[in-house]
Design an enzyme around this catalytic site. Structure first.
Site, PDB file in Angstrom:
ATOM      1  N   ASN A  88       0.843  -1.199   0.000  1.00  0.00           N
ATOM      2  CA  ASN A  88       0.000   0.000   0.000  1.00  0.00           C
ATOM      3  C   ASN A  88       0.881   1.252   0.000  1.00  0.00           C
ATOM      4  O   ASN A  88       0.855   2.053   0.921  1.00  0.00           O
ATOM      5  CB  ASN A  88      -0.930  -0.040   1.218  1.00  0.00           C
ATOM      6  CG  ASN A  88      -2.025   1.002   1.167  1.00  0.00           C
ATOM      7  OD1 ASN A  88      -2.000   1.990   1.895  1.00  0.00           O
ATOM      8  ND2 ASN A  88      -2.997   0.794   0.307  1.00  0.00           N
ATOM      9  N   GLY A 109      -2.315   1.942   4.798  1.00  0.00           N
ATOM     10  CA  GLY A 109      -0.969   2.488   4.754  1.00  0.00           C
ATOM     11  C   GLY A 109      -0.923   3.845   4.080  1.00  0.00           C
ATOM     12  O   GLY A 109      -1.903   4.596   4.061  1.00  0.00           O
ATOM     13  N   HIS A 133      -0.854   4.803   0.971  1.00  0.00           N
ATOM     14  CA  HIS A 133      -1.808   5.030  -0.121  1.00  0.00           C
ATOM     15  C   HIS A 133      -3.194   5.326   0.442  1.00  0.00           C
ATOM     16  O   HIS A 133      -3.881   6.242  -0.013  1.00  0.00           O
ATOM     17  CB  HIS A 133      -1.834   3.804  -1.033  1.00  0.00           C
ATOM     18  CG  HIS A 133      -2.358   4.057  -2.407  1.00  0.00           C
ATOM     19  ND1 HIS A 133      -3.693   3.941  -2.726  1.00  0.00           N
ATOM     20  CD2 HIS A 133      -1.737   4.426  -3.558  1.00  0.00           C
ATOM     21  CE1 HIS A 133      -3.860   4.212  -4.015  1.00  0.00           C
ATOM     22  NE2 HIS A 133      -2.686   4.517  -4.545  1.00  0.00           N
ATOM     23  N   CYS A 134      -3.606   4.567   1.460  1.00  0.00           N
ATOM     24  CA  CYS A 134      -4.935   4.758   2.051  1.00  0.00           C
ATOM     25  C   CYS A 134      -5.070   6.106   2.754  1.00  0.00           C
ATOM     26  O   CYS A 134      -6.155   6.692   2.770  1.00  0.00           O
ATOM     27  CB  CYS A 134      -5.227   3.647   3.059  1.00  0.00           C
ATOM     28  SG  CYS A 134      -5.499   2.022   2.340  1.00  0.00           S
ATOM     29  N   MET A 135      -3.983   6.590   3.352  1.00  0.00           N
ATOM     30  CA  MET A 135      -4.048   7.806   4.159  1.00  0.00           C
ATOM     31  C   MET A 135      -3.904   9.076   3.336  1.00  0.00           C
ATOM     32  O   MET A 135      -3.806  10.166   3.911  1.00  0.00           O
ATOM     33  CB  MET A 135      -2.981   7.771   5.253  1.00  0.00           C
ATOM     34  CG  MET A 135      -3.236   6.728   6.324  1.00  0.00           C
ATOM     35  SD  MET A 135      -2.123   6.863   7.750  1.00  0.00           S
ATOM     36  CE  MET A 135      -0.541   6.442   7.004  1.00  0.00           C
TER      37      MET A 135
END
Length: 418
Positions: free
Chosen positions: A360, A403, A405-407
């Site tokens: 991620n 991670g 990318h998600c944040m």
């Protein structure tokens, strides 16, 4: 007030990241307890102060590379200072369906009496029965508190707001306002929509809303940004698994094609699993021609392509791909192949690192990514492949299964030449 963004638009997964939206840990995470974290989609409670330090480090490292970082609490604080924006939010959030018919007036009056910073914190962090002062508490609220307990929520917290990738997606020159899969996340989109609608940083920018409307019941159509990747050349990747439904995929493709915003949508059929809840948990770009993948899932992806055409009523032509997903993506970018870095270590380590968001990665420019420090095997393999891996602390931020990318929700990103 924050400076207006002169331009918005995300034209690749790896081009220079110019502007990004994040949401720091805060009150919502202080509300997590062993008894409610599962319902709120977290695996465990957080040490919130450490999570704040690690998130601040994450933001600082992006800023050091020239990324303008917009923070959701700050944007919302500035947004609610506009009376029209505050009314728009409260009209939709403080309703009988959300707080109960007997609490609408009292809860709304209490929120309207808060300073903007505190109001933004409670809109994201939730309102517990004990938050509303005793002198102002009505008979209904007193009964609510006595029956359910003082730690019960009048408005539930939104700890997953930290994963800004999911609530909206900037796809080329426009954005989606995503109807989320789980009830615990559905109220997030309303707040993001308010910022895009009323904050000067966005009112001065020109963009289309491709799909999604907080005022509409989307039924079985759910879309989350971790499944959506505009990769360039008019191509969009969309994962379809636990969080993003076929109903939303079709409508998104239809909208993009109708406005000429995309030429091809490559759909990745994913297993219905929390470990691979989004495409970006098993697949992410780290350079213009390099991806990191969790092969256990990616090798099982069922890829098919949507293009304009086909049935005149819907304007979509669908085709099952006969090549592996990674090869289909390479071909769509005009490349012979993509370099692939698999999740590192033996079978046990690889499964652990995928669970801990080793795949991620968020790319801040070609060949430069940010990811969690704990994924040592995968990080080492990426470095050997020539990728600069900037690491951040993971012990607390990763408890919600997301991670780098998600944040991050990229708002402005350069295209890449292929």
């Amino acid at each position: 007030m924050s400076q207006a963004i002169p331009q918005v638009g995300v034209h690749s997964e790896v081009g220079k990241l110019r502007k990004v939206l994040v949401c720091s840990p805060g009150l919502a995470h202080q509300r997590l307890t062993p008894s409610n974290c599962d319902e709120l989609l977290f695996d465990d409670v957080m040490w919130v102060n450490q999570a704040k330090r690690d998130h601040f480090d994450f933001v600082s490292k992006m800023r050091e590379r020239g990324v303008e970082v917009l923070e959701m609490h700050n944007l919302l604080t500035e947004t609610v200072q506009n009376p029209a924006a505050l009314k728009w939010i409260l009209d939709r959030k403080i309703t009988p369906d959300n707080v109960g018919i007997g609490l609408v007036d009292e809860v709304r009056a209490w929120l309207e009496g808060l300073e903007p910073r505190a109001l933004a914190e409670f809109l994201i962090g939730g309102v517990a029965a004990s938050d509303i002062a005793g002198a102002e508490r009505s008979k209904v609220l007193t009964l609510f508190r006595d029956y359910l307990g003082k730690s019960s929520f009048v408005l539930p917290p939104l700890p997953n707001m930290m994963f800004t990738r999911d609530t909206s997606c900037w796809i080329y020159g426009g954005v989606t306002l995503n109807p989320m899969h789980w009830p615990a996340r559905r109220q997030e989109t309303l707040l993001v929509a308010a910022v895009y609608k009323f904050h000067p940083a966005f009112t001065d920018a020109k963009f289309d809303v491709w799909y999604g409307d907080p005022d509409r019941d989307h039924g079985m159509a759910t879309l989350e940004g971790g499944d959506v990747m505009p990769i360039g050349r008019g191509v969009v990747l969309v994962g379809m698994g636990e969080r993003t439904s076929r109903q939303a995929v079709g409508q998104l493709a239809q909208a993009l094609f109708a406005k000429g915003a995309a030429e091809r949508v490559i759909v990745a059929g994913l297993p219905n699993s929390r470990a691979s809840m989004h495409l970006d948990t098993v697949f992410s770009f780290c350079d213009r021609d390099l991806v990191t993948v969790f092969p256990e899932v990616v090798n099982r992806i069922v890829p098919f392509t949507l293009r304009p055409g086909g049935d005149a009523r819907y304007g979509i032509d669908i085709e099952r791909e006969d090549k592996p997903f990674v090869d289909v993506v390479a071909q769509a970018l005009g490349l012979k192949s993509l370099r692939v870095v698999e999740t590192g270590g033996n079978d046990f380590a690889a499964e652990r690192e995928q669970w801990d968001d080793g795949n991620n990665m968020v790319c801040i420019e070609p060949g430069v990514v940010v990811g969690y420090d704990r994924n040592t095997y995968t990080n080492t393999l990426l470095r050997k492949a020539g990728v600069e891996v900037i690491t951040i602390g993971s012990s607390e931020l990763g408890r919600g299964r997301g991670g780098g990318h998600c944040m991050t929700c990229p708002v402005l990103r350069d295209p890449v030449d292929y």
